[in-house]
Motif scaffolding. Structure first.
Motif, mmCIF file in Angstrom:
data_model
loop_
_atom_site.group_PDB
_atom_site.id
_atom_site.type_symbol
_atom_site.label_atom_id
_atom_site.label_comp_id
_atom_site.label_asym_id
_atom_site.label_seq_id
_atom_site.Cartn_x
_atom_site.Cartn_y
_atom_site.Cartn_z
ATOM 1 N N LEU A 1 11.954 -8.889 -9.330
ATOM 2 C CA LEU A 1 12.217 -9.451 -8.007
ATOM 3 C C LEU A 1 13.155 -8.569 -7.197
ATOM 4 O O LEU A 1 12.979 -8.403 -5.988
ATOM 5 C CB LEU A 1 12.788 -10.863 -8.140
ATOM 6 N N GLN A 2 14.141 -7.996 -7.844
ATOM 7 C CA GLN A 2 15.074 -7.107 -7.151
ATOM 8 C C GLN A 2 14.346 -5.866 -6.631
ATOM 9 O O GLN A 2 14.603 -5.411 -5.512
ATOM 10 C CB GLN A 2 16.216 -6.703 -8.089
ATOM 11 N N ALA A 3 13.440 -5.320 -7.433
ATOM 12 C CA ALA A 3 12.665 -4.152 -6.994
ATOM 13 C C ALA A 3 11.780 -4.512 -5.805
ATOM 14 O O ALA A 3 11.641 -3.725 -4.859
ATOM 15 C CB ALA A 3 11.824 -3.624 -8.144
ATOM 16 N N GLU A 4 11.193 -5.696 -5.828
ATOM 17 C CA GLU A 4 10.343 -6.129 -4.721
ATOM 18 C C GLU A 4 11.160 -6.315 -3.441
ATOM 19 O O GLU A 4 10.723 -5.920 -2.353
ATOM 20 C CB GLU A 4 9.631 -7.429 -5.078
ATOM 21 N N VAL A 5 12.347 -6.892 -3.559
ATOM 22 C CA VAL A 5 13.213 -7.076 -2.391
ATOM 23 C C VAL A 5 13.602 -5.715 -1.814
ATOM 24 O O VAL A 5 13.604 -5.527 -0.589
ATOM 25 C CB VAL A 5 14.462 -7.904 -2.767
ATOM 26 N N THR A 6 13.907 -4.765 -2.673
ATOM 27 C CA THR A 6 14.262 -3.422 -2.197
ATOM 28 C C THR A 6 13.103 -2.783 -1.446
ATOM 29 O O THR A 6 13.299 -2.194 -0.377
ATOM 30 C CB THR A 6 14.672 -2.544 -3.389
ATOM 31 N N GLU B 1 12.897 -1.749 2.658
ATOM 32 C CA GLU B 1 12.499 -0.438 3.171
ATOM 33 C C GLU B 1 11.386 -0.584 4.208
ATOM 34 O O GLU B 1 11.397 0.095 5.229
ATOM 35 C CB GLU B 1 12.044 0.468 2.025
ATOM 36 N N ARG B 2 10.451 -1.469 3.952
ATOM 37 C CA ARG B 2 9.367 -1.682 4.912
ATOM 38 C C ARG B 2 9.893 -2.256 6.222
ATOM 39 O O ARG B 2 9.436 -1.869 7.308
ATOM 40 C CB ARG B 2 8.312 -2.616 4.323
ATOM 41 N N LYS C 1 12.868 -1.774 7.450
ATOM 42 C CA LYS C 1 13.556 -0.684 8.144
ATOM 43 C C LYS C 1 12.569 0.171 8.929
ATOM 44 O O LYS C 1 12.830 0.551 10.078
ATOM 45 C CB LYS C 1 14.305 0.202 7.144
ATOM 46 N N VAL C 2 11.431 0.469 8.308
ATOM 47 C CA VAL C 2 10.412 1.279 8.989
ATOM 48 C C VAL C 2 9.873 0.528 10.199
ATOM 49 O O VAL C 2 9.732 1.102 11.292
ATOM 50 C CB VAL C 2 9.276 1.647 8.008
ATOM 51 N N LEU C 3 9.580 -0.748 10.035
ATOM 52 C CA LEU C 3 9.062 -1.531 11.154
ATOM 53 C C LEU C 3 10.077 -1.646 12.284
ATOM 54 O O LEU C 3 9.715 -1.553 13.462
ATOM 55 C CB LEU C 3 8.639 -2.917 10.676
ATOM 56 N N GLU C 4 11.341 -1.831 11.947
ATOM 57 C CA GLU C 4 12.378 -1.889 12.991
ATOM 58 C C GLU C 4 12.476 -0.568 13.731
ATOM 59 O O GLU C 4 12.635 -0.536 14.951
ATOM 60 C CB GLU C 4 13.728 -2.239 12.369
ATOM 61 N N ARG C 5 12.365 0.516 12.977
ATOM 62 C CA ARG C 5 12.430 1.829 13.628
ATOM 63 C C ARG C 5 11.250 2.033 14.567
ATOM 64 O O ARG C 5 11.393 2.561 15.667
ATOM 65 C CB ARG C 5 12.468 2.935 12.570
ATOM 66 N N ILE C 6 10.069 1.582 14.166
ATOM 67 C CA ILE C 6 8.883 1.722 15.007
ATOM 68 C C ILE C 6 9.019 0.866 16.266
ATOM 69 O O ILE C 6 8.706 1.312 17.371
ATOM 70 C CB ILE C 6 7.620 1.338 14.214
ATOM 71 N N VAL C 7 9.490 -0.355 16.121
ATOM 72 C CA VAL C 7 9.588 -1.268 17.250
ATOM 73 C C VAL C 7 10.654 -0.820 18.242
ATOM 74 O O VAL C 7 10.457 -0.886 19.459
ATOM 75 C CB VAL C 7 9.869 -2.707 16.752
ATOM 76 N N LEU D 1 2.390 6.617 8.333
ATOM 77 C CA LEU D 1 2.987 5.631 7.427
ATOM 78 C C LEU D 1 1.930 4.834 6.682
ATOM 79 O O LEU D 1 2.111 4.466 5.519
ATOM 80 C CB LEU D 1 3.911 4.678 8.204
ATOM 81 N N ARG D 2 0.797 4.598 7.319
ATOM 82 C CA ARG D 2 -0.294 3.889 6.644
ATOM 83 C C ARG D 2 -0.875 4.725 5.519
ATOM 84 O O ARG D 2 -1.292 4.218 4.494
ATOM 85 C CB ARG D 2 -1.399 3.540 7.641
ATOM 86 N N ASP D 3 -0.941 6.042 5.714
ATOM 87 C CA ASP D 3 -1.503 6.925 4.709
ATOM 88 C C ASP D 3 -0.630 6.993 3.454
ATOM 89 O O ASP D 3 -1.116 7.263 2.379
ATOM 90 C CB ASP D 3 -1.715 8.337 5.284
ATOM 91 N N GLU D 4 0.662 6.768 3.619
ATOM 92 C CA GLU D 4 1.560 6.826 2.453
ATOM 93 C C GLU D 4 1.304 5.638 1.589
ATOM 94 O O GLU D 4 1.242 5.534 0.485
ATOM 95 C CB GLU D 4 3.028 6.813 2.884
#
Length: 86
Positions: free
Chosen positions: A49-54, A58-59, A61-67, A83-86
């Motif tokens: 669960l901790q790995a999933e939250v991390t 991260e996702r 953060k990427v979405l906030e940066r895009i918006v 980002l979709r290709d990654e």
């Protein structure tokens, strides 16, 4: 009682005390490290669960940066595709 019998009984008592102490710590969900510090025991499910939250953080953060990014539309769409290709 001889001296060596006394030493043997003291060693056995120390081992029994340590066994009872470790059993009680395990019951409470704690683990003692080599330095004698107590730590909360982490189960495999908690680690997953901790790995999933991390990963989700991260996702976000990427979405906030895009918006919030004020770049031109073409550059923004190419970054989204990258980002979709990654």
């Amino acid at each position: 009682m001889s001296f060596w019998t006394f030493v043997f009984l003291v060693v056995i008592a120390g081992m029994a005390f340590e066994l009872v102490k470790q059993r009680n710590l395990a019951r409470m969900g704690h683990v003692e490290d080599a330095d004698g510090k107590l730590h909360k025991a982490v189960s495999a499910r908690d680690a997953e669960l901790q790995a999933e939250v991390t990963a989700l953080r991260e996702r976000v953060k990427v979405l906030e940066r895009i918006v919030t990014d004020e770049r031109e539309a073409q550059r923004l769409s190419s970054e989204i595709e990258k980002l979709r290709d990654e």
